[in-house]
Design an enzyme around this catalytic site. Structure first.
Site, PDB file in Angstrom:
ATOM      1  N   CYS A  31     -25.561  -7.806   3.946  1.00 57.45           N
ATOM      2  CA  CYS A  31     -24.907  -6.765   3.156  1.00 57.45           C
ATOM      3  C   CYS A  31     -25.831  -5.572   2.940  1.00 57.45           C
ATOM      4  O   CYS A  31     -25.379  -4.428   2.864  1.00 57.45           O
ATOM      5  CB  CYS A  31     -24.452  -7.331   1.818  1.00 57.45           C
ATOM      6  SG  CYS A  31     -25.801  -8.061   0.853  1.00 57.45           S
ATOM      7  N   HIS A  49     -26.679  -9.911  -4.007  1.00 58.39           N
ATOM      8  CA  HIS A  49     -25.654  -9.301  -3.166  1.00 58.39           C
ATOM      9  C   HIS A  49     -25.639  -7.799  -3.414  1.00 58.39           C
ATOM     10  O   HIS A  49     -25.812  -7.341  -4.549  1.00 58.39           O
ATOM     11  CB  HIS A  49     -24.287  -9.903  -3.482  1.00 58.39           C
ATOM     12  CG  HIS A  49     -23.212  -9.480  -2.533  1.00 58.39           C
ATOM     13  ND1 HIS A  49     -23.381  -9.487  -1.168  1.00 58.39           N
ATOM     14  CD2 HIS A  49     -21.943  -9.020  -2.754  1.00 58.39           C
ATOM     15  CE1 HIS A  49     -22.263  -9.067  -0.586  1.00 58.39           C
ATOM     16  NE2 HIS A  49     -21.385  -8.775  -1.530  1.00 58.39           N
ATOM     17  N   ASN A  82     -17.187  -3.820  -2.198  1.00 54.46           N
ATOM     18  CA  ASN A  82     -17.830  -5.086  -1.853  1.00 54.46           C
ATOM     19  C   ASN A  82     -17.750  -5.281  -0.343  1.00 54.46           C
ATOM     20  O   ASN A  82     -16.657  -5.373   0.214  1.00 54.46           O
ATOM     21  CB  ASN A  82     -17.108  -6.235  -2.572  1.00 54.46           C
ATOM     22  CG  ASN A  82     -17.809  -7.569  -2.390  1.00 54.46           C
ATOM     23  OD1 ASN A  82     -18.719  -7.697  -1.569  1.00 54.46           O
ATOM     24  ND2 ASN A  82     -17.381  -8.563  -3.141  1.00 54.46           N
TER      25      ASN A  82
END
Length: 665
Positions: free
Chosen positions: A68, A233, A258
């Protein structure tokens, strides 16, 4: 007759095999080892495209790979066409072009230069679909191809499992990125932030930056409102909006994307949440209609509470210059130089160590008052196919981003940077470095790059990058970005003196040995940092006339029991021609001509130098006052005359003439 099929490129250096997927089989990715296949885009969909017609269709989505941090940085390319063209050169053949050969080329910034990386377009798939990154429309392939290029730079896809958004932003822009701790902001809402970036950073500052640069945020540990977000994250801050509430109050909302592609948010500003009752229904309808897959809105207070960190990439102009996050000035003047910390030579450690002055040093000349950024970019300690390795120990726990605080020192040293203002380039280094710097990092950080922001007046500055620990080797790149004219140069270390015990250079030498001692309350004055320094033993010696400056080696040898050495060093003072009667205490308050410092925990230290005719004083000292010990000072002076040869053995030099002189101290 049917034309023969074109042979498509196969990248032998990054093949479609396990060696490109895995590095240690230590991440959850290993469970898919038997199921992953490799397919070209035309084998995945009927009409593959590099870029979409609608930018929203190129929005990044994360797959099975925990990268990510890299995907958030890729979103920066979507905000700037010139950045995208820099990384993905335009004009490459598409899948329907006659010139298509199955290869794809990107540029990645590595340690000061843009490097072209070519891959074939075979991509990892599960059940015929891309299993790692993909775009909102699965027939768009710029993102998975760029991800493969980055995996090749790193050595494997598995190497991308953990990383910092800031590092990926630098690799994709060649610029700078900053990380802001949101918990520090919450605690210091009425105070200034850390030195080197004195502006207090708030969400309203992000509001002014949203259109100029990439903003990412991270959750390092989940809390009540973010249970499904996962720890470690990274997210993308895709928009900020300031609204007028029904009660007349200001409401600042942040739109969060996200990379997982699902919203995972149960806060008050979710669809149908109670937060929307505070604003006009028209605003609610407009903002909810803007949400794409994986996006949600949060309020400023909620953002500061639920998220831990923000990463901001510096804007890059079309001309390729960085732009300040604070003043919006264009930093159009840049300089960079490589450097290294070498064990035993230039790895002096932090300012707590006596060896700090031996660290690499750089002159920074500022020609006009400027906003200046000085950055130290280090190479990783481990050697892989990539130059910017990442921590992987957290991968087994499913972490997709990592914090240096939780995992220090895997690939990088703890590094810092300090800058001193000097009046002229010929300075006393110990005196300069003992004074407070004009700017310095708050601490040594386990980051790939640390940097300082300074408002500097015209003049000379001394920049010293250092590792926290002494004698830890490493390589780095010192980068300077400035709004005004600057120049950068490395200070070359002095010629290496012979090591203790080394033979003198060939020739005739006259040697004098002087014995002395340091005694508590009498002659143990310590280093020049202490007022008692002039009480140290002071030995006179003179240099006679010759054909030029005489070569002199001065050695200080301490006599210790059980090898319990004190840190020792010495200074050499020149007695003025018209001040031969000047007392030692007065002379020792002046600047020394030469020094053998910093004080070292060694039995013997020495300095080889060239001295003009005149009278001098040698002052040996321990680092701390009231440290007792005995010592010998040896002064070896080269005799400047043609060598005399023995008639019996032609070519053999006469032995040196030596004598012992004892001085009471």
């Amino acid at each position: 007759m049917r034309a023969p099929a074109r042979e498509l490129f196969r990248d032998a250096s990054f093949p479609a095999s396990d060696s490109s997927l895995f590095s240690s089989f230590s991440t959850p990715l290993a469970q898919f080892r038997e199921d992953i296949t490799w397919r070209r885009p035309q084998e995945i969909c009927a009409t593959p495209r590099l870029f979409p017609d609608n930018p929203q269709e190129g929005q990044v989505k994360q797959g099975l790979l925990g990268d990510c941090w890299f995907l958030c940085a890729c979103a920066a390319l979507q905000k700037s066409r010139h950045l995208l063209d820099q990384v993905i050169p335009p004009g490459q053949p598409g899948w329907l072009d006659q010139t298509y050969r199955g290869s794809f080329t990107c540029r990645i910034w590595q340690f000061g230069r843009w490097v072209e990386v070519t891959i074939d377009d075979r991509l990892p798939c599960l059940a015929g679909r891309l299993c790692f990154s993909r775009c909102q429309r699965e027939d768009v392939f710029w993102l998975p191809l760029l991800e493969k290029v980055y995996a090749k730079v790193y050595g494997s896809y598995e190497h991308l499992w953990a990383g910092q958004v800031a590092d990926a932003l630098v690799d994709l822009t060649g610029g700078l990125a900053e990380r802001w701790n949101l918990k520090d902001l919450a605690r210091t809402s009425d105070q200034q932030d850390r030195p080197g970036g004195s502006e207090h950073r708030t969400c309203r500052q992000l509001l002014s930056l949203k259109d100029r640069c990439l903003i990412s945020c991270s959750v390092l540990s989940p809390r009540a409102g973010a249970r499904e977000l996962g720890e470690f994250h990274a997210f993308i801050v895709s928009d900020l909006r300031e609204l007028q509430g029904r009660a007349g109050q200001s409401v600042l909302l942040l739109r969060i994307q996200n990379p997982w592609g699902r919203r995972c948010w149960q806060g008050p500003w979710r669809e149908g949440g109670e937060g929307w009752s505070r604003v006009d229904p028209a605003d609610e309808a407009e903002l909810l209609s803007q949400l794409q897959e994986g996006e949600f809105w949060v309020e400023e207070e909620e953002f500061l509470r639920e998220f831990d960190e923000v990463t901001v990439g510096y804007p890059v102009t079309e001309a390729g210059h960085l732009q300040s996050l604070y003043s919006e000035k264009v930093l159009c003047h840049t300089q960079e130089l490589p450097g290294a910390w070498v064990k035993g030579q230039s790895a002096g450690g932090c300012r707590n160590n006596s060896g700090f002055p031996s660290n690499p040093k750089f002159w920074l000349r500022v020609s006009e008052p400027s906003e200046v950024y000085v950055a130290v970019l280090q190479r990783p300690r481990r050697h892989t196919a990539d130059w910017a390795g990442r921590a992987r120990a957290l991968a087994g726990a499913g972490c997709t981003s990592w914090s240096p605080e939780s995992f220090p020192g895997k690939d990088y040293q703890a590094v810092g940077l300090h800058i001193w203002k000097v009046e002229k380039r010929r300075v006393s280094l110990p005196r300069v470095l003992s004074a407070p710097p004009v700017a310095g990092t708050v601490c040594h950080a386990y980051d790939r790059e640390v940097h300082l922001r300074c408002e500097l007046s015209s003049g000379y500055y001394l920049a010293v990058p250092s590792t926290f620990l002494k004698d830890v080797p490493g390589q780095f790149l010192l980068r300077v970005f400035s709004s005004g004219r600057v120049s950068l140069s490395a200070i070359k270390p002095a010629a290496k003196s012979p090591a203790p015990g080394e033979a003198l250079p060939a020739g005739e030498w006259e040697t004098v040995r002087l014995q002395g001692s340091w005694r508590i309350g009498q002659t143990a004055g310590g280093s020049r940092n202490f007022a008692s320094y002039p009480t140290n033993p002071c030995f006179p010696f003179s240099v006679s006339e010759g054909t030029g400056p005489r070569c002199v080696r001065i050695t200080l040898h301490q006599h210790c029991r059980n090898s319990k050495y004190h840190p020792i060093g010495f200074h050499i003072f020149q007695v003025p021609v018209d001040g031969g009667s000047q007392g030692a205490p007065s002379l020792l308050l002046q600047e020394p001509l030469l020094s053998c410092v910093p004080h070292c925990y060694a039995q013997e230290v020495s300095r080889l130098c060239h001295l003009s005719v005149g009278t001098y004083r040698i002052v040996p000292s321990t680092y701390l006052p009231d440290t007792e010990g005995d010592f010998t000072v040896t002064i070896a002076t080269r005799i400047d005359r043609q060598s005399i040869h023995s008639q019996e053995m032609l070519g053999q030099l006469l032995q040196e003439a030596s004598f012992m002189a004892v001085m009471k101290t």
